[in-house]
Each structure stands twice: as structure tokens, then as C-alpha cells.
Design a protein around this motif. Structure first.
Motif, mmCIF file in Angstrom:
data_model
loop_
_atom_site.group_PDB
_atom_site.id
_atom_site.type_symbol
_atom_site.label_atom_id
_atom_site.label_comp_id
_atom_site.label_asym_id
_atom_site.label_seq_id
_atom_site.Cartn_x
_atom_site.Cartn_y
_atom_site.Cartn_z
ATOM 1 N N LEU A 50 5.436 -9.879 -5.155
ATOM 2 C CA LEU A 50 5.743 -8.292 -5.467
ATOM 3 C C LEU A 50 7.060 -7.923 -5.670
ATOM 4 C CD1 LEU A 50 2.803 -6.680 -3.571
ATOM 5 C CD2 LEU A 50 2.667 -7.416 -5.934
ATOM 6 N N SER A 51 8.108 -8.670 -5.296
ATOM 7 C CA SER A 51 9.359 -8.236 -5.162
ATOM 8 C C SER A 51 10.274 -8.094 -6.422
ATOM 9 C CB SER A 51 10.521 -9.381 -4.473
ATOM 10 O OG SER A 51 10.303 -10.803 -5.007
ATOM 11 N N GLY A 52 9.545 -8.776 -7.406
ATOM 12 C CA GLY A 52 9.960 -8.358 -8.926
ATOM 13 C C GLY A 52 9.440 -7.182 -9.521
ATOM 14 N N VAL A 53 8.238 -7.124 -9.236
ATOM 15 C CA VAL A 53 7.785 -5.757 -9.579
ATOM 16 C C VAL A 53 8.317 -4.439 -8.787
ATOM 17 C CG1 VAL A 53 5.644 -4.379 -9.734
ATOM 18 C CG2 VAL A 53 5.487 -6.956 -9.694
ATOM 19 N N ILE A 54 8.554 -4.636 -7.540
ATOM 20 C CA ILE A 54 9.347 -3.576 -6.864
ATOM 21 C C ILE A 54 10.726 -3.300 -7.358
ATOM 22 C CG2 ILE A 54 10.066 -3.037 -4.640
ATOM 23 C CD1 ILE A 54 7.538 -4.429 -3.510
ATOM 24 N N ILE A 57 2.703 5.556 -8.503
ATOM 25 C CA ILE A 57 1.939 4.193 -8.066
ATOM 26 C C ILE A 57 1.435 3.245 -9.272
ATOM 27 C CG2 ILE A 57 0.033 3.485 -6.674
ATOM 28 C CD1 ILE A 57 -0.339 6.222 -5.689
ATOM 29 N N VAL A 58 1.882 2.132 -9.013
ATOM 30 C CA VAL A 58 1.391 1.165 -10.048
ATOM 31 C C VAL A 58 0.250 0.252 -9.250
ATOM 32 C CG1 VAL A 58 1.937 -0.970 -11.410
ATOM 33 C CG2 VAL A 58 3.364 0.954 -11.326
ATOM 34 N N GLY A 59 -0.761 0.184 -9.924
ATOM 35 C CA GLY A 59 -2.124 -0.368 -9.039
ATOM 36 C C GLY A 59 -2.700 -1.245 -10.197
ATOM 37 N N VAL A 60 -3.543 -2.143 -9.689
ATOM 38 C CA VAL A 60 -4.533 -3.204 -9.985
ATOM 39 C C VAL A 60 -6.110 -2.647 -9.421
ATOM 40 C CG1 VAL A 60 -5.010 -5.576 -10.452
ATOM 41 C CG2 VAL A 60 -2.780 -4.759 -9.985
ATOM 42 N N SER A 61 -6.910 -2.662 -10.157
ATOM 43 C CA SER A 61 -8.284 -2.640 -9.599
ATOM 44 C C SER A 61 -9.078 -3.917 -10.032
ATOM 45 C CB SER A 61 -9.001 -1.264 -10.471
ATOM 46 O OG SER A 61 -8.568 -0.282 -9.929
ATOM 47 N N PHE A 62 -9.726 -4.505 -9.102
ATOM 48 C CA PHE A 62 -10.286 -5.678 -9.272
ATOM 49 C C PHE A 62 -11.733 -5.474 -9.553
ATOM 50 C CE2 PHE A 62 -6.533 -6.287 -6.344
ATOM 51 C CZ PHE A 62 -5.967 -7.333 -7.262
ATOM 52 N N ILE A 102 1.112 -0.448 -5.342
ATOM 53 C CA ILE A 102 2.616 -0.455 -5.172
ATOM 54 C C ILE A 102 3.074 0.944 -5.374
ATOM 55 C CG2 ILE A 102 4.612 -1.897 -5.884
ATOM 56 C CD1 ILE A 102 2.683 -3.803 -7.450
ATOM 57 N N ASN A 103 3.625 1.136 -4.212
ATOM 58 C CA ASN A 103 4.145 2.623 -4.122
ATOM 59 C C ASN A 103 5.710 2.713 -4.218
ATOM 60 O OD1 ASN A 103 3.953 5.321 -3.371
ATOM 61 N ND2 ASN A 103 4.482 4.971 -1.261
ATOM 62 N N PHE A 104 6.104 3.706 -5.402
ATOM 63 C CA PHE A 104 7.343 3.977 -5.915
ATOM 64 C C PHE A 104 7.505 5.479 -5.394
ATOM 65 C CE2 PHE A 104 6.080 0.352 -8.519
ATOM 66 C CZ PHE A 104 7.082 -0.453 -8.222
ATOM 67 N N HIS A 163 0.676 3.488 6.704
ATOM 68 C CA HIS A 163 1.831 4.228 6.502
ATOM 69 C C HIS A 163 2.236 3.275 5.055
ATOM 70 C CE1 HIS A 163 0.742 7.453 8.872
ATOM 71 N NE2 HIS A 163 1.147 6.420 9.969
ATOM 72 N N VAL A 164 2.058 3.678 3.964
ATOM 73 C CA VAL A 164 2.886 2.937 2.711
ATOM 74 C C VAL A 164 4.048 3.430 2.240
ATOM 75 C CG1 VAL A 164 2.477 1.600 0.544
ATOM 76 C CG2 VAL A 164 0.459 2.316 2.234
ATOM 77 N N THR A 165 5.440 3.044 2.704
ATOM 78 C CA THR A 165 6.395 3.457 2.386
ATOM 79 C C THR A 165 6.953 3.118 1.043
ATOM 80 O OG1 THR A 165 7.542 1.719 3.297
ATOM 81 C CG2 THR A 165 7.219 3.331 4.780
ATOM 82 N N THR A 166 7.811 4.092 0.517
ATOM 83 C CA THR A 166 8.600 3.731 -1.000
ATOM 84 C C THR A 166 9.109 2.289 -0.810
ATOM 85 O OG1 THR A 166 9.133 6.015 -0.855
ATOM 86 C CG2 THR A 166 9.947 4.666 -2.521
ATOM 87 N N GLY A 167 8.485 1.569 -2.128
ATOM 88 C CA GLY A 167 8.789 0.295 -2.194
ATOM 89 C C GLY A 167 7.740 -0.663 -1.476
ATOM 90 N N GLY A 168 6.881 -0.206 -0.929
ATOM 91 C CA GLY A 168 5.671 -0.907 -0.158
ATOM 92 C C GLY A 168 4.435 -1.033 -1.016
ATOM 93 N N ALA A 169 3.723 -1.926 -0.509
ATOM 94 C CA ALA A 169 2.152 -2.038 -1.048
ATOM 95 C C ALA A 169 1.162 -1.880 -0.098
ATOM 96 C CB ALA A 169 2.364 -3.546 -1.628
#
Length: 263
Positions: free
Chosen positions: A122-126, A87-92, A49-51, A61-67
Motif C-alpha cells: 500500500l505504500s505507493g497508494v499512501i 478514505i479510499v476503500g475496496v469492497s470485496f 486507506i485513511n487520509f 485506531h487508524v491514523t492518517t496514512g494508515g490502513a
């Protein structure tokens, strides 16, 4: 030019997520060098999740607020950022991203996919404040889990034993034929036992290459390669460079987080 320092932090998953999620993480810092950075295979998938600034990989292309979803990669791929990293991320765990996906794992191999086909809201995270992003992401993952899609306990047990047996011995220990084991791995984890064993061995070697003056012959023996030539072949396949050139020219240009990966 040396890369500016970044802040990389890991967070343990909620107990109910541990079977699927290896780690949650945050990566932030300046982007002093917009040159593409190489990412190396680790047998798993991750959600970003890109901030920060726009992140590009391939045609995505992953814009600001995109995933974005980084599928299982089996060769080095390049990503670049046009601004600060945030960036906030999850590794599975291998195969376990499927409990959060509306796509088949093979469709995502070697791809960075913007607007990923995930069932996670993801809206609550963003929209969250920085200190609330990880808790919000944990909650979103908990609400999105589809347990029926998870790899079976039998396959996960076999995965945990990779490297302790050859593939035929592993299949025999699980009461399966080699062909049955391979089919179960591909269906449930997205890769064959041989592919995953090779990737895990490579990641051990990659970590060992971070030592001062690495001894390649010793690393080959330590990490389970038949010989140094075997190490060179695999390392070249997964990084694009043989070990000596990687250590002297590639590693200094690569952010440490991409080399070590999640714990």
C-alpha cells in the motif's frame, strides 16, 4: 443536527479483479459530528486507506496514512472520526478478500483491524496524489492477487443463486447434500448459506427503508421475509433497532453511505 454532506464516489474494478472486488470507492468530507457512526452487515469485507482524521472502532485506531480491514460484520459496529473524512476503500465480494489476506476469515468477523494482514503493498497508494490513488490501488491489487485462494466456481455459482431456492433446494441443484454445501460455504466464503441469504435479504430491506413513509409489511413481502414479524426480528438483530424506530431515530443520525453501501 443534520450531518454535513460527504462526497462518495465508486470506481469499477479492473476486469482481472472483478471476480474478487465488488467496487473501489472514495469517501471525503467534513466531520461535523464526531459521534460514532453505525456500520451495518452486508456479508462482505472491505479495506480502508485513511487520509483524513483518526478513525476509531472498538480498540483499534487508524491514523492518517494508515490502513484497516473491516471484517465481515454480523451485527452493527460503531466507528468514529476525529477529523475530516478522506478514505479510499475496496469492497470485496463475500469470501473473496481471502485472495489478498494472510489470515483466516473467521478471525476477522465483527472486527475493524488496523495494520491489516493483507498481501497488498500500500505504500505507493499512501504516497500518491489524490487523483492517482485509485489507479495505484488497482495496480497494487493486481500485483497481490493469489488466485489459488479464491472461492471455487461451484461455490460462487451457488452464492449467485441464494434467494432463488431454499438451502436444501440449492444444495440439490448443485449436486451436494445440505451439509456439504454448508461446509463449502463456511470454508470458502466464511459464512453459511443461511447466514449469507439472511444478510442479503436484510440489505434489500435496508435499502427499501430509505423510501418516504416505508410500508413495513410490503417491504417484508417484497424482500422475501415470511411475514412482518420475521422482518422485525432480522432488522433488530442487524441494526440494533426495530424498523419503525430505525427509520425515525437511527437513520437520520447515520451517513447515507453507510446505509446504501456499495452498489
Amino acid at each position: 443536527m443534520a450531518l454535513a454532506a460527504t462526497l462518495y464516489r465508486e470506481h469499477a474494478p479492473h476486469p482481472a479483479l472483478r471476480a474478487h472486488v465488488r467496487v473501489l470507492w472514495e469517501l471525503s468530507g467534513p466531520c461535523d459530528d464526531p459521534s460514532p457512526q453505525k456500520l451495518f452487515p452486508d456479508g462482505a469485507m472491505s479495506l480502508w486507506i485513511n487520509f483524513g482524521g483518526v478513525i476509531s472502532g472498538g480498540q483499534q485506531h487508524v491514523t492518517t496514512g494508515g490502513a484497516a480491514l473491516l471484517g465481515e460484520i454480523r451485527r452493527p459496529i460503531e466507528v468514529a472520526s476525529t477529523g475530516a473524512l478522506d478514505i479510499v476503500g475496496v469492497s470485496f465480494w463475500p469470501g473473496s478478500a481471502r485472495v489478498f489476506l494472510d489470515a483466516q476469515l473467521p478471525e476477522l468477523v465483527n472486527r475493524l483491524v488496523a495494520d491489516p494482514p493483507v498481501t497488498i503493498e500500500l505504500s505507493g497508494v499512501i504516497s500518491a496524489e489524490p487523483q492517482d490513488r485509485i489507479p495505484r490501488l488497482q495496480q497494487a491489487l493486481l500485483e497481490a492477487v493469489q488466485p489459488k485462494r479464491a472461492p471455487s466456481d461451484r461455490v460462487l455459482q451457488a452464492f449467485s443463486l441464494l434467494g432463488q431456492h431454499d438451502i436444501a433446494g440449492l444444495a440439490d441443484s448443485m449436486g451436494l447434500s445440505t451439509r456439504q454445501l454448508e461446509r463449502r460455504f463456511v470454508d470458502e466464503l466464511g459464512a453459511s448459506p443461511k447466514q449469507l441469504a439472511s444478510l442479503l435479504r436484510f440489505r434489500r430491506a435496508l435499502a427499501a427503508m430509505q423510501r418516504p413513509k416505508p410500508d413495513f409489511a410490503a417491504i417484508a413481502l417484497e424482500c422475501g421475509y415470511a411475514d412482518q414479524a420475521h422482518l422485525v426480528r432480522d432488522f433488530t438483530k442487524y441494526t440494533g433497532a426495530p424498523p419503525k424506530r430505525f427509520v425515525t431515530t437511527e437513520a437520520p443520525k447515520t451517513r447515507a453511505e453507510w446505509l446504501t453501501g456499495p452498489s
